[in-house]
Every structure is written in C-alpha cells, then in structure tokens.
Design a protein around this motif. Structure first.
Motif, PDB file in Angstrom:
ATOM      1  N   GLU A 108     -11.020  -3.520 -57.869  1.00 23.47           N
ATOM      2  CA  GLU A 108     -12.384  -3.641 -58.397  1.00 23.47           C
ATOM      3  C   GLU A 108     -12.551  -2.883 -59.731  1.00 23.47           C
ATOM      4  OE1 GLU A 108     -16.043  -3.070 -55.761  1.00 23.47           O
ATOM      5  OE2 GLU A 108     -16.356  -1.525 -57.278  1.00 23.47           O
ATOM      6  N   LEU A 160     -18.674   8.004 -48.232  1.00 26.30           N
ATOM      7  CA  LEU A 160     -18.023   7.970 -49.547  1.00 26.30           C
ATOM      8  C   LEU A 160     -17.848   9.377 -50.108  1.00 26.30           C
ATOM      9  CD1 LEU A 160     -20.071   4.979 -50.988  1.00 26.30           C
ATOM     10  CD2 LEU A 160     -17.643   4.946 -50.411  1.00 26.30           C
ATOM     11  N   GLN A 205     -12.739   6.369 -45.382  1.00 22.97           N
ATOM     12  CA  GLN A 205     -13.055   5.022 -45.872  1.00 22.97           C
ATOM     13  C   GLN A 205     -11.818   4.488 -46.576  1.00 22.97           C
ATOM     14  OE1 GLN A 205     -13.717   2.292 -47.014  1.00 22.97           O
ATOM     15  NE2 GLN A 205     -15.836   1.734 -46.706  1.00 22.97           N
ATOM     16  N   ALA A 206     -11.098   3.593 -45.913  1.00 21.21           N
ATOM     17  CA  ALA A 206      -9.798   3.175 -46.425  1.00 21.21           C
ATOM     18  C   ALA A 206      -9.873   2.352 -47.716  1.00 21.21           C
ATOM     19  CB  ALA A 206      -9.049   2.383 -45.347  1.00 21.21           C
ATOM     20  N   VAL A 228     -12.300  -8.040 -39.155  1.00 22.02           N
ATOM     21  CA  VAL A 228     -13.727  -8.009 -39.515  1.00 22.02           C
ATOM     22  C   VAL A 228     -13.963  -8.966 -40.690  1.00 22.02           C
ATOM     23  CG1 VAL A 228     -15.666  -6.559 -40.269  1.00 22.02           C
ATOM     24  CG2 VAL A 228     -13.890  -5.586 -38.785  1.00 22.02           C
ATOM     25  N   LYS A 262      -4.764   4.235 -43.753  1.00 18.55           N
ATOM     26  CA  LYS A 262      -5.932   5.122 -43.898  1.00 18.55           C
ATOM     27  C   LYS A 262      -5.443   6.572 -43.923  1.00 18.55           C
ATOM     28  CE  LYS A 262     -10.619   5.479 -42.151  1.00 18.55           C
ATOM     29  NZ  LYS A 262     -11.602   4.773 -41.337  1.00 18.55           N
ATOM     30  N   GLN A 300     -20.463  -6.207 -62.701  1.00 21.41           N
ATOM     31  CA  GLN A 300     -19.863  -6.652 -61.430  1.00 21.41           C
ATOM     32  C   GLN A 300     -20.958  -6.953 -60.411  1.00 21.41           C
ATOM     33  OE1 GLN A 300     -17.319  -3.982 -59.335  1.00 21.41           O
ATOM     34  NE2 GLN A 300     -18.963  -2.614 -58.746  1.00 21.41           N
ATOM     35  N   GLY A 336     -11.362  -2.756 -46.073  1.00 20.43           N
ATOM     36  CA  GLY A 336     -11.164  -1.436 -45.454  1.00 20.43           C
ATOM     37  C   GLY A 336     -10.481  -1.586 -44.101  1.00 20.43           C
ATOM     38  N   TYR A 372     -27.973  -5.209 -42.821  1.00 16.53           N
ATOM     39  CA  TYR A 372     -26.741  -4.415 -42.807  1.00 16.53           C
ATOM     40  C   TYR A 372     -26.761  -3.411 -41.644  1.00 16.53           C
ATOM     41  CZ  TYR A 372     -22.814  -1.709 -44.512  1.00 16.53           C
ATOM     42  OH  TYR A 372     -21.607  -1.072 -44.623  1.00 16.53           O
TER      43      TYR A 372
HETATM   44  N1  EPU Z   1     -13.665  -0.608 -42.175  1.00 18.11           N
HETATM   45  C1  EPU Z   1     -12.585  -0.157 -41.443  1.00 18.11           C
HETATM   46  N2  EPU Z   1     -11.929   0.965 -41.883  1.00 18.11           N
HETATM   47  C2  EPU Z   1     -12.308   1.627 -42.985  1.00 18.11           C
HETATM   48  C3  EPU Z   1     -13.411   1.147 -43.741  1.00 18.11           C
HETATM   49  C4  EPU Z   1     -14.065   0.020 -43.301  1.00 18.11           C
HETATM   50  O1  EPU Z   1     -12.215  -0.727 -40.422  1.00 18.11           O
HETATM   51  O2  EPU Z   1     -11.670   2.629 -43.309  1.00 18.11           O
HETATM   52  C5  EPU Z   1     -14.377  -1.791 -41.690  1.00 18.11           C
HETATM   53  C6  EPU Z   1     -15.507  -1.414 -40.753  1.00 18.11           C
HETATM   54  O3  EPU Z   1     -15.291  -2.106 -39.553  1.00 18.11           O
HETATM   55  C7  EPU Z   1     -16.770  -1.976 -41.366  1.00 18.11           C
HETATM   56  C8  EPU Z   1     -16.274  -2.869 -42.473  1.00 18.11           C
HETATM   57  O4  EPU Z   1     -14.932  -2.482 -42.766  1.00 18.11           O
HETATM   58  O5  EPU Z   1     -17.455  -2.726 -40.418  1.00 18.11           O
HETATM   59  C9  EPU Z   1     -17.104  -2.733 -43.734  1.00 18.11           C
HETATM   60  O6  EPU Z   1     -17.129  -1.370 -44.139  1.00 18.11           O
HETATM   61  P1  EPU Z   1     -18.355  -0.774 -44.968  1.00 18.11           P
HETATM   62  O7  EPU Z   1     -19.622  -1.194 -44.323  1.00 18.11           O
HETATM   63  O8  EPU Z   1     -18.112   0.677 -45.172  1.00 18.11           O
HETATM   64  O9  EPU Z   1     -18.314  -1.556 -46.318  1.00 18.11           O
HETATM   65  P2  EPU Z   1     -17.112  -1.897 -47.275  1.00 18.11           P
HETATM   66  O10 EPU Z   1     -16.790  -3.335 -47.144  1.00 18.11           O
HETATM   67  O11 EPU Z   1     -16.000  -0.933 -47.066  1.00 18.11           O
HETATM   68  C10 EPU Z   1     -18.720  -2.581 -49.209  1.00 18.11           C
HETATM   69  C11 EPU Z   1     -18.759  -2.425 -50.690  1.00 18.11           C
HETATM   70  C12 EPU Z   1     -19.318  -1.063 -51.050  1.00 18.11           C
HETATM   71  C13 EPU Z   1     -20.733  -0.962 -50.512  1.00 18.11           C
HETATM   72  C14 EPU Z   1     -20.670  -1.121 -48.988  1.00 18.11           C
HETATM   73  C15 EPU Z   1     -22.049  -1.146 -48.374  1.00 18.11           C
HETATM   74  C16 EPU Z   1     -17.024  -3.781 -51.659  1.00 18.11           C
HETATM   75  C17 EPU Z   1     -15.687  -3.822 -52.292  1.00 18.11           C
HETATM   76  N3  EPU Z   1     -17.444  -2.583 -51.243  1.00 18.11           N
HETATM   77  O12 EPU Z   1     -17.797  -1.621 -48.705  1.00 18.11           O
HETATM   78  O13 EPU Z   1     -19.363  -0.970 -52.471  1.00 18.11           O
HETATM   79  O14 EPU Z   1     -21.306   0.282 -50.815  1.00 18.11           O
HETATM   80  O15 EPU Z   1     -20.035  -2.385 -48.667  1.00 18.11           O
HETATM   81  O16 EPU Z   1     -22.678  -2.347 -48.620  1.00 18.11           O
HETATM   82  O17 EPU Z   1     -17.680  -4.808 -51.552  1.00 18.11           O
HETATM   83  C18 EPU Z   1     -18.057  -0.295 -54.358  1.00 18.11           C
HETATM   84  O18 EPU Z   1     -18.081  -1.480 -54.718  1.00 18.11           O
HETATM   85  O19 EPU Z   1     -17.520   0.603 -55.044  1.00 18.11           O
HETATM   86  C19 EPU Z   1     -18.690   0.081 -53.098  1.00 18.11           C
HETATM   87  C20 EPU Z   1     -18.652   1.315 -52.604  1.00 18.11           C
END
Ligand code: EPU
Ligand code: FAD
Length: 341
Positions: A327, A220, A290-291, A254, A277, A122, A268, A192
């Motif tokens: 995923e 996480l 983390q939703a 977002v 959440k 992936q 999320g 980031y």
């Molecule tokens: N957000 C919310 N509420 C939540 C979670 C996130 O509003 O409960 C919003 C926040 O505003 C934040 C945005 O979502 O600005 C992004 O959140 P975060 O930076 O935590 O990243 P993510 O999109 O939730 C992705 C990857 C993760 C990776 C992180 C860091 C995917 C599906 N997930 O998560 O990968 O670690 O970015 O780069 O692309 C995985 O694939 O298993 C994984 C953990």
C-alpha cells in the motif's frame, strides 16, 4: 546520509534518509510557485504530506516539497454542510473540527494520520467508510498545464485504495484542496465489527469517534513509538470462484463479499496463517498485534522494510496462491520505485 536535510521526522517509519532540497509550501500560490519550475526543469520532486504512507529506500536526489497550506471554508444548504479544505490541513484535526461544530459524517475516519491533500490519493478508508462517501470534489495543480483543475468525486475514479491520482494523474498532479459534503440527515455507519454493538437510534457521532480511536489505539502501533505506515499491504480482491476454492482448503479464511461479486480477503489473516505474525527480520518485524503492519524496530532502512515485505509476499503466495500488493509508496533515489528495485 548524503544530504544535510533529514527526512527522518517527516516519515512515520522514522527512516533516516535525506534529500537535496527541502521546501515548505504554505499556500496554494506557493505550491504553484515552487512545484511548477521544478517540474519544468524536469528535476526530481517529491510532494510530501504527513509521510505516513511512504517508504524511503534511498537519499532523494531532488526537492521534497512539504504541503503545509491551511484553511477551511464552510457553507451549507438545506441538506448538506460543505467544506473546502486546503491540502495541508491534518486529516484527524479536520474530523475533530467537524464534530466540534455538529457536522457528523467523518467520525469513522478518525485517527488516520496524514494530510487532507493525500486523502483522495488512495481514497482513505476505515471502519466502514471511505473518503469517496463524503468527497464532493478534488482540486489539483496540473503540472503539465500549470492550471488548477477541479474534479468531481465521480471523475476521481475512486475505488478501494485507488483513485485517478494513482492512475492517469500519478505524479503529475499536486492536490491543493478537497471539497467535503456532509449530509445533515446523518446516518451512523455501524456495519464494522466493533461498532455493531451500538444502538443506531441512540448512538452519537462522538460515541463512534471514541470507539474508533480506542480500537485503533489497541491494534495499530503509534508511529511515535514504533515506526510504521499502517497497513503495509492492501487487502487483495479475488473472484468469487477463486474464493470458493480457497475456502474449501482453508474454511476459516476471512473474506468480505463486494457488490460486484468479488471477495476482498483479509490480508492480515493470510499473513498470520502463513506463520508470520510477529516475525522478526533484523531491525524490522511483522507487528505482533496486527499482521498487516510492518514496523521499524529501531534503526531500520527502507531496504530492510522492502526485504521483509518481499518475504511476506513470497510466503503468502506459496501458502495461499494469493499475491499481496504494497500500500505505501516506495520512494527511491529520484522518484517512485518498487519493493524489489
Ligand atoms: N486479521 C488476522 N490477523 C491479524 C490481523 C487481522 O487474522 O493479525 C483478520 C481478523 O480476522 C479481522 C480481519 O483480518 O477480522 C480484518 O482485520 P482489521 O479489521 O484489523 O482490518 P484490516 O483489514 O487489517 C483494514 C484497513 C485499515 C483500516 C481497517 C479498519 C486495508 C489495507 N487496511 O485493515 O487501514 O484501518 O481495515 O477499517 O484495507 C491502512 O490502510 O493503513 C489501514 C490501517
Ligand atoms: P504521504 O505519506 O506524505 O504521501 C503519500 C503519497 O501521496 C506520496 O506518494 C506523496 O507523494 C503523495 N502526496 C501526498 N500529498 C500529496 C498532494 N497534496 N498532492 C499530490 N500527491 C501527494 N490509510 C487508510 O486509508 N486507512 C487507515 O485506516 C489508515 N491507518 C493508518 C494508520 C497508521 C498508524 C499509519 C501510519 C498510516 C495509516 N494509513 C491509513 C495510511 C496513511 O495515513 C494514508 O495513506 C494518508 O492519506 C497518507 O497521508 P500523508 O499526508 O501522510 O501522505
């Protein structure tokens, strides 16, 4: 549990399914010797790394082959360090191995669970870096021909959470080794959010490594404490026009612009704004920090997880008109299936 071989300790959701046969392949030769005959007999087979991206919905009526081959070969030229890494190496340990030897480049990808062999599938990514940024080649056992084949990174068709191993080569290739290429002229990747406060002139790869580990530990859940598979849904990619419509209705949505003009939405955010959440459904829940992460609250089944995932998909679709995709890979009785099987 139908069979005596439990898979509970081999999947990070901690699902207590079993399998008919469980074998360990600890070398490239063993991978071939074990996998080819099973494939030729057309029996159900599941290749398993660290089990951090799978949901078992049933006992598996076939052979689970654990990939445990180890070994890292190093070489270099004027511009790059080259690593040839066996599929069963642990990804996070590889990140530490490179940093210990002053070969930066993998620090943003610290603490991602699982094996090196699963990383290309992936195209793992986090904190502004994806595997494709450092991947040189991927070697796999082609089950159709019995040959080992090496693809260049370009041939792997990497994209966000995608590769040829989820497409044309899905379930007919066993990855045996991955080539990593790290530039000696290291440039820190600080785009980031939580990394932006670093000064690009003074930051070290270890600084980034530690910050990434810290952020990940805060957000996480540790699978040893609360079973999970990381993000359960991919961040959906939509057209710029659809994004504009959505942003008019939901100004705080977002989204991240992609190079081709599309927009990647934060799933999320969608799930949280849909009011889910921390949502609990029996033994499973949407993580309260983390939703995007679904968790096993104890004793859940894969079916429980799929039920919650389908509920999340339905709610997000109803509120935003956006369809989320899972995923992790859903593994049923004899092979890969779907959330709603
Ligand atoms: N957000 C919310 N509420 C939540 C979670 C996130 O509003 O409960 C919003 C926040 O505003 C934040 C945005 O979502 O600005 C992004 O959140 P975060 O930076 O935590 O990243 P993510 O999109 O939730 C992705 C990857 C993760 C990776 C992180 C860091 C995917 C599906 N997930 O998560 O990968 O670690 O970015 O780069 O692309 C995985 O694939 O298993 C994984 C953990
Ligand atoms: P497994 O779960 O064992 O297998 C996944 C799939 O790949 C299965 O279909 C399996 O059959 C197949 N497979 C495994 N090995 C091979 C092989 N050698 N050849 C052919 N097929 C194979 N992912 C990210 O991208 N970014 C993250 O930030 C991230 N964070 C996570 C955080 C947590 C807490 C958890 C639990 C997971 C996270 N993940 C993340 C998901 C997961 O770590 C990755 O997808 C990882 O690459 C899976 O590796 P694995 O060895 O555990 O694969």
């Amino acid at each position: 549990m139908l069979f005596t071989h439990s898979l509970k300790s081999f999947n990070t959701f901690g699902l207590a399914q079993s399998c008919k046969e469980l074998v360990a392949a600890d070398s490239k030769a063993a991978i071939k010797d074990i996998c080819l005959p099973i494939w030729q007999r057309q029996e159900p087979m599941l290749v398993l790394g660290g089990g951090s991206n799978v949901v078992f919905t049933d006992d598996f009526h076939g052979t689970v082959v654990r990939i445990l081959s180890k070994g890292i070969k190093l070489s270099q030229d004027e511009s790059f360090f080259y690593l040839e890494v066996e599929a069963g190496e642990n990804w996070h340990e590889l990140v530490e191995f490179t940093l210990d030897r002053n070969m930066p480049g993998l620090e943003n990808l610290a603490l991602i669970p699982g094996t090196v062999g699963a990383a290309p599938i992936q195209n793992i990514g986090a904190y502004g870096v994806e595997l494709c940024d450092v991947c040189d080649w991927v070697e796999y056992l082609d089950l159709e021909s019995g040959e080992f084949i090496r693809l260049t990174a370009n041939e792997c068709q990497f994209a966000y959470r995608e590769s040829i191993f989820k497409g044309a080569l899905r379930n007919c290739a066993v990855i045996t080794a991955v080539g990593i290429r790290l530039a000696k002229d290291w440039q820190p990747k600080l785009a980031y959010g939580p990394l932006q406060s670093f000064d690009s002139l003074t930051v070290t790869a270890w600084d980034i490594f530690e910050r990434v580990c810290q952020v990940r530990r805060e957000k996480l859940p540790d699978p040893m404490v609360l079973g999970n598979a990381g993000s359960f849904f991919k961040n959906p990619i939509i057209s710029a026009a659809t994004y504009l419509e959505l942003a008019l209705r939901f100004p705080s949505v977002v989204g991240y612009a992609q190079t081709n003009g599309d927009v990647k939405l934060a799933a999320g955010w969608l799930i949280e704004q849909a009011g889910l959440k921390g949502f609990v459904l029996g033994k499973v829940a949407v993580h309260d920090k983390q939703a995007l992460v679904l968790v096993n609250r104890g004793g859940a089944t894969g079916q429980d997880i799929c039920r919650l995932a389908l509920h999340v998909i339905e709610r997000v679709e109803a509120v935003f008109g956006v369809t989320l995709e899972a995923e992790p890979r859903v593994i049923g009785l004899i092979g890969e299936g779907h959330l709603d099987d």
